[in-house]
Design an enzyme around this catalytic site. Structure first.
Site, PDB file in Angstrom:
ATOM      1  N   LYS A  18       0.852  -1.188   0.000  1.00 35.09           N
ATOM      2  CA  LYS A  18       0.000   0.000   0.000  1.00 35.09           C
ATOM      3  C   LYS A  18       0.888   1.237   0.000  1.00 35.09           C
ATOM      4  CE  LYS A  18      -4.400   0.504   2.348  1.00 35.09           C
ATOM      5  NZ  LYS A  18      -5.049   0.340   3.648  1.00 35.09           N
TER       6      LYS A  18
HETATM    7  C1  E4P Z   1      -8.355   1.200   3.332  1.00 38.72           C
HETATM    8  O1  E4P Z   1      -7.569   0.421   2.878  1.00 38.72           O
HETATM    9  C2  E4P Z   1      -8.228   1.857   4.640  1.00 38.72           C
HETATM   10  O2  E4P Z   1      -7.513   1.008   5.504  1.00 38.72           O
HETATM   11  C3  E4P Z   1      -9.554   2.098   5.299  1.00 38.72           C
HETATM   12  O3  E4P Z   1     -10.629   1.706   4.503  1.00 38.72           O
HETATM   13  C4  E4P Z   1      -9.675   3.411   5.989  1.00 38.72           C
HETATM   14  O4  E4P Z   1     -10.950   3.474   6.582  1.00 38.72           O
HETATM   15  P1  E4P Z   1     -11.327   4.538   7.705  1.00 38.72           P
HETATM   16  O5  E4P Z   1     -11.586   5.847   7.043  1.00 38.72           O
HETATM   17  O6  E4P Z   1     -12.570   3.984   8.339  1.00 38.72           O
HETATM   18  O7  E4P Z   1     -10.159   4.591   8.663  1.00 38.72           O
END
Ligand code: E4P
Length: 223
Positions: A89
């Site tokens: 990521k």
């Molecule tokens: C995506 O890969 C992120 O980890 C995640 O969806 C972030 O979500 P949040 O806004 O609920 O922290």
């Protein structure tokens, strides 16, 4: 549509995996902190990603924390070496885009994270990201419309036949999932609570109760 779970908690991953509908996992530094707090100790990041990969036969996103091209590349190569399920990521910043371009040429899969605009999504796809993650809930939190962002990304990618898969992220409730599926997002990543809510309907509960009551009465009916 693929279902990913958005957590680093092994118990939650196991529970979703046992449902038989899990296609992958997304983690991030905040989720690693949360899982460590729950475990009562700092979990070893690489070992933990390996453990998740051994549990789930699908893509497992592990995030870099470097913000320069060199740091992202170094971390990404180390993460990709952990397991063949790892997708690295990378944040949607200038050095991140440069790194995505290099990583895609090396055959390393990338989930481009922290996407909040259609132009960001377009650049990520041109750089060769495997996945783009528009953060629906966080856009909604700013009194804007996360679903409109997703629709724009879907349309732009379709217009040019871009192959980057659209991973609807920051999902907060089942309506996000329904709308993402209607728009054709390839993946939805969700917390365990949202995955469970996808099952709920009071008419199912009421109907089942009635069927079971009627079945008891049927069995008591003399032949
Ligand atoms: C995506 O890969 C992120 O980890 C995640 O969806 C972030 O979500 P949040 O806004 O609920 O922290």
């Amino acid at each position: 549509m693929k279902f990913f779970i958005d957590t680093a908690d092994l118990e939650e991953i196991r529970e979703a995996h046992d449902m038989g509908v899990l296609d992958g996992v997304t983690t991030n530094p905040s989720l690693m902190k949360k899982a460590s707090q729950r475990a009562g100790r700092r979990l070893d990041f690489h070992q933990h990603i390996f453990d998740i990969c051994e549990l789930v036969d699908g893509d497992v996103s592990a995030e870099v924390t470097g913000v320069t091209y060199a740091a992202i590349m170094e971390e990404a190569k180390a993460l990709a070496a952990i397991h063949s399920n790892v997708v690295v990521k990378v944040p949607l910043i200038l050095d991140g885009i440069k790194a995505i371009n290099s990583l895609s040429k090396l055959g390393i899969k990338v989930n481009c994270t922290l996407c909040f605009s259609p132009t960001q999504a377009l650049i990520a796809a041109k750089a060769g990201a495997t996945y783009i993650s528009p953060f629906l809930g966080r856009v909604d939190d700013m009194s804007a419309d996360g679903m409109q962002l997703l629709q724009e990304v879907v349309t732009i990618y379709a217009n040019y036949g871009l192959e980057t898969q659209i991973l609807a992220a920051s999902i907060r409730h089942p309506v996000h999932v329904v709308k993402s599926a209607l728009m054709g997002a390839h993946v939805a990543t969700m917390p365990l609570g949202v995955i469970k809510k996808l099952l709920l309907h009071p008419l199912t509960d009421r109907g089942l109760k009635q069927f079971l009551t009627d079945w008891d009465q049927y069995k008591q009916t003399p032949r």
